[in-house]
Design an enzyme around this catalytic site. Structure first.
Site, PDB file in Angstrom:
ATOM      1  N   LYS A 173      53.714  37.452-108.033  1.00 31.01           N
ATOM      2  CA  LYS A 173      53.366  38.812-108.443  1.00 31.01           C
ATOM      3  C   LYS A 173      52.059  39.228-107.792  1.00 31.01           C
ATOM      4  O   LYS A 173      51.001  38.689-108.106  1.00 31.01           O
ATOM      5  CB  LYS A 173      53.178  38.897-109.961  1.00 31.01           C
ATOM      6  CG  LYS A 173      53.000  40.341-110.413  1.00 31.01           C
ATOM      7  CD  LYS A 173      52.446  40.455-111.809  1.00 31.01           C
ATOM      8  CE  LYS A 173      50.978  40.850-111.847  1.00 31.01           C
ATOM      9  NZ  LYS A 173      50.645  42.090-111.176  1.00 31.01           N
ATOM     10  N   GLU A 248      41.684  30.306-109.972  1.00 30.22           N
ATOM     11  CA  GLU A 248      40.536  30.723-109.148  1.00 30.22           C
ATOM     12  C   GLU A 248      40.018  32.007-109.771  1.00 30.22           C
ATOM     13  O   GLU A 248      40.693  33.038-109.739  1.00 30.22           O
ATOM     14  CB  GLU A 248      40.974  30.963-107.711  1.00 30.22           C
ATOM     15  CG  GLU A 248      41.489  29.693-107.054  1.00 30.22           C
ATOM     16  CD  GLU A 248      41.733  29.871-105.573  1.00 30.22           C
ATOM     17  OE1 GLU A 248      41.278  30.873-105.000  1.00 30.22           O
ATOM     18  OE2 GLU A 248      42.387  29.007-104.997  1.00 30.22           O
ATOM     19  N   GLU A 384      29.990  39.605-114.260  1.00 31.68           N
ATOM     20  CA  GLU A 384      30.524  39.961-112.936  1.00 31.68           C
ATOM     21  C   GLU A 384      30.724  41.480-112.860  1.00 31.68           C
ATOM     22  O   GLU A 384      31.420  42.063-113.691  1.00 31.68           O
ATOM     23  CB  GLU A 384      31.854  39.250-112.703  1.00 31.68           C
ATOM     24  CG  GLU A 384      32.378  39.457-111.299  1.00 31.68           C
ATOM     25  CD  GLU A 384      33.720  38.780-111.061  1.00 31.68           C
ATOM     26  OE1 GLU A 384      34.579  38.832-111.951  1.00 31.68           O
ATOM     27  OE2 GLU A 384      33.896  38.223-109.962  1.00 31.68           O
TER      28      GLU A 384
END
Ligand code: NDP
Length: 480
Positions: A173, A248, A384
């Site tokens: 996906k 990740e 982040e």
């Protein structure tokens, strides 16, 4: 309007539920295509096709699989300009960047893993005269690969190439925000001679399609790249099913600038490591830590270079920064700039949306932004942001630099600028990051392990580690 289709069992197909989502062009803020709003029924079909194709794919052997993947790489290269244009339109990134980095590196992923599998060996261990052990590594069947929007084709191929080379079939996906290059890739698979069902691409939303892949009992391994929160959700579902997991995840990467560095080289590269792809690369440095004795010199020179960067039409060769990927993302990044100001940060340049002329006046552009005056514990330096925003902080000595660098929950990448060889080794060993670049950035050798520490991920992908991840190891012990 053009419709992107799923690719299941070698066929381009609409979603079972016939529901569709809009695909936007970030530089214009307008819809240019639709993509399938698929659901678990499409994932089921893809998983069944993949399970059925497994025997055929394996019967091709390493060489047959390698040749098919090499042909796919050649076809991407043949259609390079089409891929480059799609990648830039989908993502908002400068065309020149897609041409220089994204698409060539996607081709390199296929070529690397297609040839690495030919040389992949497993181990044997001799126990004197007692027994011999050998490790039999076999593909496990079907791998689930889920990728993000920031380097759409590059990160998509980073997962599917080793999975396929190792002998698995794939249900993948791509991000729903940037689906077009994966769609274009699917139109080349039959021509490359990849048997039907070997690679299946199901488009749609993460909480529907991604979640269905994660929870599917017929998909025993998940390779995921994306945000830390999504990674935690995937682990929550997949861990009790004892799936193999490679995650990740996000980062908050430090750049450590020591006074003894090659200043000009450092400055040039640090502008790149801050703002390439509008700062939307997981490996971009977002916290620049500068030795106090050169802090003022660095700040002034850096801000001058950043002010000179050109935000503009992604197809213009002189553009340095294009649009950020979506309206939501633009608003998120701008809200972090507001937060930085609330926390007492000083915006040295940028800090706002850029409105271009004419047909790009609704595009999602942000000026490259530099902020100073915030300590390591501030949210701006902890969370982040994943956009064209960096902070500057001074440090006093090596220990201070390392403390600040490690003071986040993340541990993906880091950069060290110094001319002192011993310091480079010493500091590199102490940084909590999966990658330490010394006097460079984004230099990648695909044979090396890749991945993050702490909340930046688990499992290492890259080189032989990726091929190992996509196989099941069995020890065979033979009595002598
Ligand atoms: P997300 O985590 O939002 O999404 C990543 C992928 O997961 C998308 O395909 C998304 O689909 C899908 N997804 C979302 N929810 C679920 C779910 N519940 N179950 C399964 N799949 C789901 O990340 P972004 O796309 O926003 O990408 C940016 C992030 O990726 C940043 O945090 C960045 O640091 C990280 N990243 C990490 C890299 C690394 O190597 N460590 C490299 C590049 C990026 P949809 O698009 O439909 O939401």
């Amino acid at each position: 309007m053009e419709r992107i289709l799923n690719f299941i069992d070698g066929e381009l197909r609409p979603p079972v539920g016939n529901a569709w989502l809009d695909v936007y062009e970030p530089a214009r803020g307008t819809v240019y295509a639709q993509l399938p709003d698929s659901d678990s029924r499409d994932v089921d079909l893809a998983a069944i096709a993949a399970q059925r194709a497994f025997a055929t794919w394996n019967a091709l052997g390493r060489e047959g699989r390698s040749n098919a993947l090499l042909r796919l790489a050649d076809l991407i290269e043949r259609d390079l300009e089409g891929f480059v244009a799609d990648e830039s339109r989908d993502n908002g990134k400068p065309l020149s960047l897609a041409r220089r980095v994204d698409i060539p590196r996607a081709i390199a992923n296929f070529r690397f893993f297609a040839t690495a599998i030919l040389h992949f060996s497993s181990e044997a261990h001799l126990m004197d005269d007692v027994a011999v052990n050998y490790t039999d590594r076999q593909p496990f069947g079907v791998a689930g690969c889920i990728s993000p929007w920031n380097l759409p084709l590059y990160l998509f191929t980073w997962k599917i190439a080793p999975a396929l080379a190792a002998g698995n079939c794939v249900v993948a996906k791509p991000s729903e925000v940037t689906p077009y290059t994966a769609y274009r890739l699917s139109t080349l698979c039959n021509e490359a001679g990849i048997p039907p069902g070997v690679l299946n691409i199901v488009h749609g939303l993460g909480p529907k399609v991604g979640a269905a892949i994660t929870a599917h009992p017929g998909i025993p391994a998940i390779s995921f790249t994306g945000g830390t929160r999504t990674g935690a959700e995937i682990a929550r579902v997949a861990a009790p099913m004892f799936k193999k997991l490679s995650l990740e995840l996000g980062g908050k990467n430090p750049v450590l600038v020591f006074a003894d560095c090659d200043f000009e080289q450092m400055l040039k590269t640090t502008v790149r490591s801050s703002f390439t792809n509008q700062g939307q690369i997981c490996l971009c440095g977002s916290r620049i830590l500068v030795e106090r004795s050169i802090y003022d010199r660095f700040r002034d020179a850096f801000v001058e270079r950043v002010r000179a960067l050109r935000v503009g039409d992604p197809s213009d060769a002189t553009t340095d920064l294009g649009a950020v990927v979506s309206k939501d993302h633009m608003e998120k990044v701008l809200s972090y700039i507001d937060l930085a100001k609330e926390e007492g940060g000083r915006v040295l340049c940028g800090g706002e949306r850029v409105v271009l002329q004419d047909e790009m006046s609704n595009g999602w552009f942000i000026a490259p932004t530099v902020i100073e005056g915030l300590g390591p514990a501030r949210r701006t330096n902890q969370e982040e942001i994943f956009g064209p925003v960096v902070t500057l902080q001074p440090f006093d000595d090596d220990a201070d630099a390392i403390r600040s660098a490690n003071a986040t929950p993340y541990g993906l990448a880091s950069v060290v600028w110094t001319s002192d060889l011993q310091r480079a080794h010493r500091v590199a060993r102490q940084l909590q990051a999966g990658i330490v670049w010394v006097n460079c950035w984004m230099v990648r050798d695909l044979r090396t392990p890749f991945g993050g520490m702490k909340q930046s991920g688990v499992g290492r992908e890259g080189g032989l580690d990726a091929l190992r991840f996509f196989t099941e190891a069995k020890n065979v012990c033979i009595k002598l």
